[in-house]
Design a protein around this motif. Structure first.
Motif, mmCIF file in Angstrom:
data_model
loop_
_atom_site.group_PDB
_atom_site.id
_atom_site.type_symbol
_atom_site.label_atom_id
_atom_site.label_comp_id
_atom_site.label_asym_id
_atom_site.label_seq_id
_atom_site.Cartn_x
_atom_site.Cartn_y
_atom_site.Cartn_z
ATOM 1 N N SER A 263 -13.128 -17.586 117.566
ATOM 2 C CA SER A 263 -13.777 -16.979 116.417
ATOM 3 C C SER A 263 -14.942 -17.842 115.972
ATOM 4 C CB SER A 263 -12.769 -16.825 115.270
ATOM 5 O OG SER A 263 -13.416 -16.413 114.073
ATOM 6 N N ARG A 264 -15.984 -17.216 115.474
ATOM 7 C CA ARG A 264 -17.121 -17.964 114.948
ATOM 8 C C ARG A 264 -16.878 -18.445 113.530
ATOM 9 N NH1 ARG A 264 -21.973 -17.713 117.340
ATOM 10 N NH2 ARG A 264 -23.080 -17.718 115.348
ATOM 11 N N THR A 265 -15.846 -17.906 112.894
ATOM 12 C CA THR A 265 -15.554 -18.270 111.508
ATOM 13 C C THR A 265 -14.131 -18.811 111.398
ATOM 14 O OG1 THR A 265 -14.816 -16.030 110.982
ATOM 15 C CG2 THR A 265 -17.153 -16.532 110.634
ATOM 16 N N LEU A 266 -13.865 -19.519 110.310
ATOM 17 C CA LEU A 266 -12.574 -20.158 110.127
ATOM 18 C C LEU A 266 -11.476 -19.230 109.640
ATOM 19 C CD1 LEU A 266 -13.507 -23.552 108.421
ATOM 20 C CD2 LEU A 266 -12.307 -23.258 110.590
ATOM 21 N N ALA A 267 -11.825 -18.288 108.778
ATOM 22 C CA ALA A 267 -10.807 -17.512 108.065
ATOM 23 C C ALA A 267 -9.782 -16.855 108.976
ATOM 24 C CB ALA A 267 -11.487 -16.472 107.171
ATOM 25 N N PRO A 268 -10.181 -16.186 110.090
ATOM 26 C CA PRO A 268 -9.154 -15.550 110.928
ATOM 27 C C PRO A 268 -8.186 -16.554 111.535
ATOM 28 C CG PRO A 268 -11.352 -14.704 111.440
ATOM 29 C CD PRO A 268 -11.549 -15.897 110.567
ATOM 30 N N LEU A 269 -8.664 -17.717 111.887
ATOM 31 C CA LEU A 269 -7.797 -18.732 112.477
ATOM 32 C C LEU A 269 -6.787 -19.249 111.459
ATOM 33 C CD1 LEU A 269 -10.493 -20.736 114.488
ATOM 34 C CD2 LEU A 269 -8.992 -18.910 115.310
ATOM 35 N N ILE A 270 -7.272 -19.544 110.264
ATOM 36 C CA ILE A 270 -6.387 -20.073 109.226
ATOM 37 C C ILE A 270 -5.319 -19.041 108.858
ATOM 38 C CG2 ILE A 270 -6.299 -20.833 106.824
ATOM 39 C CD1 ILE A 270 -9.045 -22.116 107.272
ATOM 40 N N ARG A 271 -5.709 -17.767 108.795
ATOM 41 C CA ARG A 271 -4.732 -16.713 108.465
ATOM 42 C C ARG A 271 -3.626 -16.648 109.513
ATOM 43 N NH1 ARG A 271 -9.291 -13.591 106.676
ATOM 44 N NH2 ARG A 271 -9.399 -12.606 108.732
ATOM 45 N N ARG A 272 -3.995 -16.749 110.787
ATOM 46 C CA ARG A 272 -2.991 -16.653 111.849
ATOM 47 C C ARG A 272 -2.037 -17.848 111.833
ATOM 48 N NH1 ARG A 272 -3.663 -13.270 116.515
ATOM 49 N NH2 ARG A 272 -5.311 -11.731 116.205
ATOM 50 N N VAL A 273 -2.584 -19.026 111.582
ATOM 51 C CA VAL A 273 -1.736 -20.220 111.527
ATOM 52 C C VAL A 273 -0.766 -20.110 110.359
ATOM 53 C CG1 VAL A 273 -1.748 -22.708 111.115
ATOM 54 C CG2 VAL A 273 -3.388 -21.694 112.719
ATOM 55 N N ARG A 274 -1.257 -19.724 109.192
ATOM 56 C CA ARG A 274 -0.382 -19.565 108.030
ATOM 57 C C ARG A 274 0.683 -18.498 108.281
ATOM 58 N NH1 ARG A 274 -5.025 -19.692 103.290
ATOM 59 N NH2 ARG A 274 -5.086 -21.974 103.029
ATOM 60 N N ALA A 275 0.304 -17.414 108.914
ATOM 61 C CA ALA A 275 1.263 -16.339 109.173
ATOM 62 C C ALA A 275 2.374 -16.811 110.099
ATOM 63 C CB ALA A 275 0.545 -15.134 109.780
ATOM 64 N N ALA A 276 2.029 -17.643 111.103
ATOM 65 C CA ALA A 276 3.045 -18.135 112.026
ATOM 66 C C ALA A 276 4.077 -18.998 111.297
ATOM 67 C CB ALA A 276 2.390 -18.933 113.154
ATOM 68 N N ALA A 289 0.778 -26.192 119.056
ATOM 69 C CA ALA A 289 0.191 -25.041 119.741
ATOM 70 C C ALA A 289 -1.299 -24.932 119.454
ATOM 71 C CB ALA A 289 0.913 -23.758 119.329
ATOM 72 N N VAL A 290 -1.695 -25.221 118.210
ATOM 73 C CA VAL A 290 -3.121 -25.199 117.872
ATOM 74 C C VAL A 290 -3.848 -26.318 118.594
ATOM 75 C CG1 VAL A 290 -4.798 -25.379 116.004
ATOM 76 C CG2 VAL A 290 -2.653 -24.162 115.621
ATOM 77 N N ARG A 291 -3.226 -27.482 118.648
ATOM 78 C CA ARG A 291 -3.861 -28.622 119.328
ATOM 79 C C ARG A 291 -4.195 -28.278 120.776
ATOM 80 N NH1 ARG A 291 -0.988 -34.451 120.782
ATOM 81 N NH2 ARG A 291 -2.690 -35.217 122.119
ATOM 82 N N ALA A 292 -3.299 -27.573 121.455
ATOM 83 C CA ALA A 292 -3.530 -27.226 122.856
ATOM 84 C C ALA A 292 -4.749 -26.325 123.034
ATOM 85 C CB ALA A 292 -2.291 -26.560 123.434
ATOM 86 N N GLN A 293 -5.156 -25.640 121.972
ATOM 87 C CA GLN A 293 -6.302 -24.731 122.044
ATOM 88 C C GLN A 293 -7.499 -25.235 121.241
ATOM 89 O OE1 GLN A 293 -4.793 -20.486 121.423
ATOM 90 N NE2 GLN A 293 -2.986 -21.664 120.759
ATOM 91 N N ALA A 294 -7.372 -26.453 120.685
ATOM 92 C CA ALA A 294 -8.326 -26.914 119.682
ATOM 93 C C ALA A 294 -9.750 -26.997 120.197
ATOM 94 C CB ALA A 294 -7.890 -28.272 119.123
ATOM 95 N N ASP A 295 -9.950 -27.483 121.409
ATOM 96 C CA ASP A 295 -11.316 -27.629 121.913
ATOM 97 C C ASP A 295 -11.998 -26.273 122.072
ATOM 98 O OD1 ASP A 295 -11.153 -30.367 121.942
ATOM 99 O OD2 ASP A 295 -10.611 -30.507 124.057
ATOM 100 N N ARG A 296 -11.264 -25.319 122.612
ATOM 101 C CA ARG A 296 -11.843 -23.972 122.752
ATOM 102 C C ARG A 296 -12.168 -23.378 121.390
ATOM 103 N NH1 ARG A 296 -9.417 -19.234 122.086
ATOM 104 N NH2 ARG A 296 -7.304 -20.088 122.315
ATOM 105 N N LEU A 297 -11.261 -23.519 120.443
ATOM 106 C CA LEU A 297 -11.489 -22.955 119.111
ATOM 107 C C LEU A 297 -12.651 -23.651 118.413
ATOM 108 C CD1 LEU A 297 -7.767 -22.693 117.977
ATOM 109 C CD2 LEU A 297 -9.224 -20.839 118.840
#
Length: 468
Positions: A263-276, A289-297
């Protein structure tokens, strides 16, 4: 072959240029003797046919600052199962320990000095296998100049080495003292700019309060050191938000699957993490799990989103991502209960010498207080301001440029440096924490290991018997 084997590689203190300028091409020079340098040297020698020169002041590479200056009570912040030198063999470190009677499990947190022993042993074993293919120059590299399709590297003894490729594995930039510290305070013996320098903490008074600037893992380690032999005065740690690292669970939580689209913006990522987390997933497993994808994100975020993350989310990421081992957290809690350690939120305004000795510290919203010592425990400083002399010279020559947000040096995805004009330098590589900015996760051993894997895969085969 293990680290106890006889090392047959060449160790040189002041090599002559004539010794290295023979008729064969195929030399990679690695600069830096810490974890990144040792891992890069090991991988290049094992996976390629390049001859290798390591320029590093350490006589036993692998420990560096992180593991060489550690005390026995300093533990790794990751479990042993994540810290193997081989990405394809996650139990390598555990087996190495067990072969020496050290009964660690993959879920344990090893002492950092023991992990330094492990990295040093892996380097030594590789050096023994490599023989004359490896030359270790015990020195500090001071300059890198383009030369006949490669480089001429000069060290602090004045010796020069020619190389077809150079790998910068010099670790993080040093910390920068926060603004507000007077010149007199900076020059005083009561101010410690680098807590990992040899003997830096030996003269810290035990009967006077001490202030640590920063509340991250470095501050935790320094607090453990200052309180190891009994102490009558408290240690305080100051940061804007006053947040200590959180704690690993005793055993790893069950892994979770968390698909996070770029995502180009933060909000969708933060929402998904909070929902999990709200759905019942353990927060440590979510962070992993986020760390494993952190560079791409991170690379997918646009620049404004990256800047917002650095302003508003960075510290919260740090305390969740870089966690304390449970025994370390228990020791810190015990010190807090005894009044020997406390965390203080606030903004530093000034540090000046006190007329009766020590330093006077003024924090916004509080009266000035006197401390027996003030110790910098912040992270790496920004580039170019915090550049070491070697990196500063490369920046001045235009051979490299700062990366995004000044957190490291600019590089392409495989680690090739990018110069001041935006051109990829095909023979100049970067490994380790200086990749941060382009990458988000670039400092821990698993990420450095991945960088080394990419480098060795992208490194072209040497052209043998080509006159230089």
């Amino acid at each position: 072959m293990d680290g106890g084997a006889l090392v047959t590689s060449t160790v040189v203190r002041q090599p002559a240029l004539a010794e290295l300028s023979d008729s064969h091409a195929g030399v990679v020079t690695i600069i830096g003797g810490g974890a990144a340098g040792a891992l890069a040297t090991r991988a290049i020698l094992r996976r390629t046919t390049w001859r290798t020169t390591l320029i590093a002041p350490e006589s036993s590479p692998g420990r560096g600052v992180a593991y060489g200056a550690a005390e026995p009570w300093h533990l790794l912040n990751s479990r042993a199962g994540a810290m193997s030198a081989d990405s394809a063999d996650p139990r390598h470190l555990v087996r190495w320990c067990r072969e020496r009677g050290l009964l660690f499990e993959a879920t344990d947190f090893l002492p950092r000095v023991r992990f330094g022993d492990y990295l040093s042993a892996q380097y030594a074993a590789t050096a023994a296998e490599a023989g004359a293919r490896l030359r270790h120059t015990i020195a500090m590299a001071t300059s890198i100049r383009a030369d006949a399709g490669g480089f001429l590297v000069t060290d602090d003894h004045g010796a020069e080495v020619r190389a077809d490729h150079v790998v910068l594995a010099v670790g993080s930039a040093p910390p920068r003292p926060p603004a507000g510290i007077s010149e007199d305070a900076l020059r005083s013996v009561e101010f410690v700019a680098d807590p990992w320098a040899k003997g830096a903490l030996d003269a810290i008074p035990a009967d006077q309060p001490v202030l640590l600037l920063g509340t991250g893992l470095t501050a935790v380690d320094v607090a453990l050191t200052l309180t190891r032999d009994g102490r009558s005065a408290p240690v305080e740690a100051l940061s804007r938000r006053g947040l200590l690292p959180l704690t690993h669970p005793e055993l790893p939580a069950p892994a979770v699957t968390l698909a996070l689209p770029s995502s180009r913006t933060l909000a969708p990522l933060i929402r998904r993490v909070r929902a999990a987390v709200q759905a019942g997933a353990d927060w440590t497993a979510v962070m992993d799990a986020v760390r494993a994808q952190a560079d791409r994100l991170w690379t997918a975020l646009d620049q404004p989103a990256q800047e917002r993350f650095l302003r508003h989310c960075h510290r919260f990421w740090e305390v969740h991502r870089h966690r304390m081992a449970p025994t370390v957290a228990a020791r810190i809690a015990d010190l807090e209960d005894k009044g020997l350690f406390r965390v203080r939120p606030g903004r530093l305004l000034s540090v000046v010498p006190h007329e009766d000795g020590g330093l006077t510290v003024h924090v916004e919203g509080s009266p000035p207080l006197r401390y027996g010592a003030v110790i910098t425990c912040t992270g790496p400083g920004p580039l170019p301001a915090a550049a070491t002399p070697l990196i500063a010279a490369l920046l001045a020559d235009g051979q490299v440029r700062p990366g995004p947000h000044g957190m490291g040096l600019d590089a392409d995805p495989d680690g090739r440096a990018i110069d001041a004009l935006g051109r990829i330098q095909p023979n100049l590589w970067i490994v380790g924490p200086l990749r941060r900015g382009n990458l988000w996760e670039a400092t821990a051993v698993p990420e450095v290991r991945s960088q080394v894997d990419l480098l060795t895969a992208a490194l072209p085969a040497p052209m043998e018997n080509q006159p230089r």
